[in-house]
Design an enzyme around this catalytic site. Structure first.
Site, PDB file in Angstrom:
ATOM      1  N   SER A 147       0.831  -1.201   0.000  1.00 50.11           N
ATOM      2  CA  SER A 147       0.000   0.000   0.000  1.00 50.11           C
ATOM      3  C   SER A 147       0.874   1.263   0.000  1.00 50.11           C
ATOM      4  O   SER A 147       1.622   1.492  -0.940  1.00 50.11           O
ATOM      5  CB  SER A 147      -0.965  -0.049   1.189  1.00 50.11           C
ATOM      6  OG  SER A 147      -1.967   0.931   1.060  1.00 50.11           O
ATOM      7  N   ASP A 226     -10.230  -5.533  -3.323  1.00 50.96           N
ATOM      8  CA  ASP A 226      -9.619  -4.447  -2.550  1.00 50.96           C
ATOM      9  C   ASP A 226     -10.493  -3.198  -2.682  1.00 50.96           C
ATOM     10  O   ASP A 226     -10.660  -2.653  -3.779  1.00 50.96           O
ATOM     11  CB  ASP A 226      -8.219  -4.187  -3.112  1.00 50.96           C
ATOM     12  CG  ASP A 226      -7.397  -3.211  -2.296  1.00 50.96           C
ATOM     13  OD1 ASP A 226      -7.977  -2.274  -1.718  1.00 50.96           O
ATOM     14  OD2 ASP A 226      -6.162  -3.367  -2.270  1.00 50.96           O
ATOM     15  N   HIS A 259      -7.398  -5.876   0.789  1.00 50.28           N
ATOM     16  CA  HIS A 259      -6.205  -5.044   0.966  1.00 50.28           C
ATOM     17  C   HIS A 259      -5.348  -5.442   2.164  1.00 50.28           C
ATOM     18  O   HIS A 259      -4.302  -4.847   2.387  1.00 50.28           O
ATOM     19  CB  HIS A 259      -6.655  -3.579   1.131  1.00 50.28           C
ATOM     20  CG  HIS A 259      -5.565  -2.570   0.922  1.00 50.28           C
ATOM     21  ND1 HIS A 259      -5.000  -2.320  -0.304  1.00 50.28           N
ATOM     22  CD2 HIS A 259      -4.950  -1.727   1.793  1.00 50.28           C
ATOM     23  CE1 HIS A 259      -4.086  -1.376  -0.197  1.00 50.28           C
ATOM     24  NE2 HIS A 259      -4.022  -0.999   1.054  1.00 50.28           N
TER      25      HIS A 259
END
Length: 280
Positions: A147, A226, A259
């Site tokens: 991320s 996600d 995620h």
């Protein structure tokens, strides 16, 4: 030299946690290290992992399940914190996606952030510290992340291909200049002039290249469930930039994965073996 805070046996190796007085940050910073078994008297490949928003130096080591594979492959793993702690900047804990836990791996130029929020320089500083104090091979250093940390890993590698021989990412913020997270962070840390942002945007960096900086390839995994994919991540933009530059990229899209660390732990083995293959 770093101060050893704790040490734990793990898959025949050692999970360690350190604190160091960072010259780049101007404050004490923590980081974690996994040393695989048999590290004594050797120079082993080392891979740095940059974590995402809200994480600390411990998050990856607890959640990813990486140590078993690192032990098998003879890899040193290093994870820094994601921002300065206790900098005393007004408002630094007001928002989960800016300030504490959200350093975005940039060197801030705007007040009041510029004094301590210098995570780009800290990662380079930590690389040198690890090479000087641990049995790590300076010719075999890789970097990856998740991320915000995926953004950091891609960006750090593209800006320093001579320092990092391999790079991969999980669900990276691949084009932060297009992302609400990136716009907030870059605007706050770097100011309103978007020309200054480009040096920290992996897609922009790759778009400026005329040949592949990593001919052995880049690996990215992205979950299609996600919730941040459409608005924040833009892996397709990085994919297009790699195609234009002739940079080999394996971008794997996975149905059903989100995620979080369930996703990371599913594919961590692939990433560590990818780095081990490229680092030799």
């Amino acid at each position: 030299m770093p101060e050893l805070l704790s040490e734990h046996a793990c898959f025949g190796g050692l999970q360690r946690f350190y604190r160091v007085d960072s010259k780049a940050i101007g404050l004490p910073m923590r980081f974690s290290v996994y040393l695989p078994p048999g590290a004594e008297g050797k120079r082993l490949p080392v891979v740095f992992y940059l974590a995402g928003l809200t994480c600390i130096e411990e998050t990856f080591m607890i959640k990813a399940g990486a140590q078993r594979i690192a032990a098998e492959e003879g890899l040193i793993l290093v994870t820094p914190d994601t921002s300065p702690r206790g900098a005393g900047v007004p408002g630094e804990t007001d928002s989960w996606d800016f300030g504490a836990g959200a350093g975005f791996y940039v060197d801030a130029t705007q007040e009041p952030w510029a004094r301590h929020y210098r995570m780009y320089s800290h990662i380079l500083e930590l690389r040198e510290l690890v090479l000087a104090s641990l049995p790590a091979d300076p010719a075999r250093v890789g970097i990856f992340g998740h991320s915000m940390g995926g953004h950091g890993a891609l960006m750090m590698a593209l800006r320093n291909p001579g320092l990092f021989r391999s790079v991969s990412a999980f669900a990276p913020i691949a084009a932060p200049m297009r992302s609400p997270w990136g716009k907030k962070a870059f605007g706050g840390y770097l100011g309103a002039d978007e020309a200054a942002w480009r040096a920290y945007d992996a897609t922009e960096l790759m778009s400026a290249m005329t040949e592949a900086p990593f001919p052995g390839g880049i690996l990215i995994d992205q979950g299609l469930a996600d919730k941040f994919l459409a608005e924040q991540l833009y892996p397709e933009a990085f994919e297009e930039a790699c195609a234009r530059a002739g940079q080999p990229l394996t971008l794997r899209r996975h149905e059903g994965y989100d995620h979080g660390y369930y996703f990371i732990s599913t594919f961590i083995e692939d990433h560590l073996r990818f780095h081990r293959r490229l680092l030799g």
